[in-house]
Scaffold this motif. Structure first.
Motif, mmCIF file in Angstrom:
data_model
loop_
_atom_site.group_PDB
_atom_site.id
_atom_site.type_symbol
_atom_site.label_atom_id
_atom_site.label_comp_id
_atom_site.label_asym_id
_atom_site.label_seq_id
_atom_site.Cartn_x
_atom_site.Cartn_y
_atom_site.Cartn_z
ATOM 1 N N PHE A 152 46.367 34.006 52.240
ATOM 2 C CA PHE A 152 46.257 34.079 50.783
ATOM 3 C C PHE A 152 44.852 34.479 50.346
ATOM 4 C CE2 PHE A 152 50.167 31.649 51.169
ATOM 5 C CZ PHE A 152 50.969 32.273 50.214
ATOM 6 N N ASP A 153 43.824 34.044 51.097
ATOM 7 C CA ASP A 153 42.463 34.509 50.802
ATOM 8 C C ASP A 153 42.374 36.022 50.993
ATOM 9 O OD1 ASP A 153 41.585 31.965 50.249
ATOM 10 O OD2 ASP A 153 40.598 31.659 52.180
ATOM 11 N N GLY A 154 42.955 36.510 52.100
ATOM 12 C CA GLY A 154 42.959 37.947 52.363
ATOM 13 C C GLY A 154 43.732 38.716 51.312
ATOM 14 N N MET A 155 44.889 38.194 50.931
ATOM 15 C CA MET A 155 45.721 38.871 49.926
ATOM 16 C C MET A 155 44.986 38.968 48.595
ATOM 17 S SD MET A 155 48.614 39.881 51.290
ATOM 18 C CE MET A 155 49.428 40.343 49.766
ATOM 19 N N LEU A 156 44.380 37.871 48.159
ATOM 20 C CA LEU A 156 43.701 37.875 46.860
ATOM 21 C C LEU A 156 42.551 38.874 46.856
ATOM 22 C CD1 LEU A 156 43.544 36.714 44.015
ATOM 23 C CD2 LEU A 156 42.058 34.906 44.909
ATOM 24 N N TYR A 157 41.787 38.906 47.941
ATOM 25 C CA TYR A 157 40.658 39.832 48.020
ATOM 26 C C TYR A 157 41.150 41.279 48.021
ATOM 27 C CZ TYR A 157 35.895 41.221 49.227
ATOM 28 O OH TYR A 157 34.632 41.763 49.196
ATOM 29 N N SER A 158 42.189 41.552 48.797
ATOM 30 C CA SER A 158 42.680 42.928 48.904
ATOM 31 C C SER A 158 43.333 43.390 47.607
ATOM 32 C CB SER A 158 43.672 43.047 50.065
ATOM 33 O OG SER A 158 44.848 42.315 49.807
ATOM 34 N N LEU A 159 44.089 42.511 46.973
ATOM 35 C CA LEU A 159 44.745 42.886 45.720
ATOM 36 C C LEU A 159 43.717 43.126 44.616
ATOM 37 C CD1 LEU A 159 47.655 40.347 46.022
ATOM 38 C CD2 LEU A 159 47.976 42.828 45.837
ATOM 39 N N THR A 160 42.687 42.286 44.566
ATOM 40 C CA THR A 160 41.622 42.480 43.576
ATOM 41 C C THR A 160 40.930 43.824 43.803
ATOM 42 O OG1 THR A 160 41.262 40.087 43.430
ATOM 43 C CG2 THR A 160 39.489 41.507 42.631
ATOM 44 N N TYR A 161 40.668 44.130 45.070
ATOM 45 C CA TYR A 161 40.050 45.404 45.438
ATOM 46 C C TYR A 161 40.931 46.577 44.991
ATOM 47 C CZ TYR A 161 38.293 49.131 48.534
ATOM 48 O OH TYR A 161 37.801 50.311 49.027
ATOM 49 N N THR A 162 42.225 46.497 45.313
ATOM 50 C CA THR A 162 43.147 47.600 45.017
ATOM 51 C C THR A 162 43.324 47.794 43.516
ATOM 52 O OG1 THR A 162 44.357 47.251 47.083
ATOM 53 C CG2 THR A 162 45.528 48.399 45.315
ATOM 54 N N ILE A 163 43.558 46.710 42.796
ATOM 55 C CA ILE A 163 43.786 46.799 41.347
ATOM 56 C C ILE A 163 42.537 47.340 40.651
ATOM 57 C CG2 ILE A 163 44.150 45.417 39.256
ATOM 58 C CD1 ILE A 163 46.032 43.636 41.028
ATOM 59 N N THR A 164 41.371 46.850 41.044
ATOM 60 C CA THR A 164 40.116 47.321 40.442
ATOM 61 C C THR A 164 39.911 48.810 40.704
ATOM 62 O OG1 THR A 164 39.118 45.133 40.724
ATOM 63 C CG2 THR A 164 37.613 46.991 40.381
ATOM 64 N N LYS A 165 40.143 49.223 41.940
ATOM 65 C CA LYS A 165 39.957 50.632 42.307
ATOM 66 C C LYS A 165 40.912 51.535 41.518
ATOM 67 C CE LYS A 165 39.915 53.673 46.361
ATOM 68 N NZ LYS A 165 40.164 53.761 47.811
ATOM 69 N N LEU A 166 42.183 51.146 41.423
ATOM 70 C CA LEU A 166 43.163 51.952 40.683
ATOM 71 C C LEU A 166 42.810 52.010 39.202
ATOM 72 C CD1 LEU A 166 46.463 50.762 42.386
ATOM 73 C CD2 LEU A 166 45.455 53.039 42.561
ATOM 74 N N ALA A 167 42.386 50.890 38.642
ATOM 75 C CA ALA A 167 42.029 50.860 37.214
ATOM 76 C C ALA A 167 40.812 51.747 36.951
ATOM 77 C CB ALA A 167 41.758 49.422 36.776
ATOM 78 N N GLN A 168 39.828 51.693 37.851
ATOM 79 C CA GLN A 168 38.628 52.523 37.681
ATOM 80 C C GLN A 168 38.951 54.008 37.756
ATOM 81 O OE1 GLN A 168 36.137 50.885 40.760
ATOM 82 N NE2 GLN A 168 35.114 49.443 39.368
ATOM 83 N N GLN A 169 40.005 54.350 38.509
ATOM 84 C CA GLN A 169 40.422 55.751 38.636
ATOM 85 C C GLN A 169 41.470 56.144 37.590
ATOM 86 O OE1 GLN A 169 41.790 55.874 42.713
ATOM 87 N NE2 GLN A 169 39.725 55.967 43.547
#
Length: 197
Positions: A152-169
């Motif tokens: 769950f720590d890994g999932m939260l970090y990866s999802l935050t990374y992915t969502i932020t990256k997609l939103a920035q693009q």
């Protein structure tokens, strides 16, 4: 039970050297995570090998195999080429290769977007893809450590990374990814309050 040598030869013929190497790295990482978490390492290896089996097929051919099952792709999915291969790959593995194991098919089906209520095996494949040895994005070492400690720590970090990256693009975000984020965050919050082990 599974002829992994046959699957390796299959993807070698279907994927570029770069993508083939990535698939093998994911398979190795999946086995490592499976052993750490008492999950089936043979199934993890198979799912890792095959997770990107449709990645380099044309979007048209991927859409056809997806819709051959009666599934209609949403507007967000049609506008998000990076999610096609998880859907088409799951169909290919199930219908062409005849692998009907729910863990393997589900692991492939959600390895890019995630989803709410993921099984431990689905999270394993998602995280193996994100943290395989060939990955070199910023903070990948942090991501690996979090994944090794707790899915769950890994999932939260990866999802935050992915969502932020997609939103920035200014790219659309698949609803499954948002639902997955909210689900993971809810689990994390309950764990902090001592309501979940």
């Amino acid at each position: 039970m599974y002829n992994t040598d046959e699957y390796i030869e299959l993807i070698k013929g279907r994927l570029s050297p770069y993508r083939f190497n990535h698939s093998m790295c994911v398979a190795d990482r999946a086995v490592e995570l499976a052993k750490r978490n008492n999950l089936d390492s043979q199934k993890a290896y198979v799912a890792g090998i095959l997770h990107d089996i449709m990645k380099e097929e044309s979007l048209d051919s991927q859409q056809k195999i997806i819709e051959s099952t009666g599934f209609t792709m949403t507007a967000v999915e049609l506008a998000s080429p990076n999610v096609y291969h998880q859907m088409s790959g799951a169909v290919y593995v199930r219908d062409i290769l005849g692998i009907d194991d729910e863990d393997i098919v589900g692991g492939i089906r959600y390895h890019t977007t995630g989803r709410a209520d993921m099984t431990p095996f689905e999270m394993l494949i998602y995280l193996a893809d994100f943290t395989s040895a060939d990955r070199d994005y910023p903070d990948v070492d942090i991501m690996r450590k979090k994944t090794d400690t707790d899915f769950f720590d890994g999932m939260l970090y990866s999802l935050t990374y992915t969502i932020t990256k997609l939103a920035q693009q200014s790219k659309q975000i698949h609803p499954d990814t948002l639902h997955c984020y909210n689900w993971v965050l809810g689990i994390k919050n309950m764990k902090q309050k001592g309501n979940v082990k």
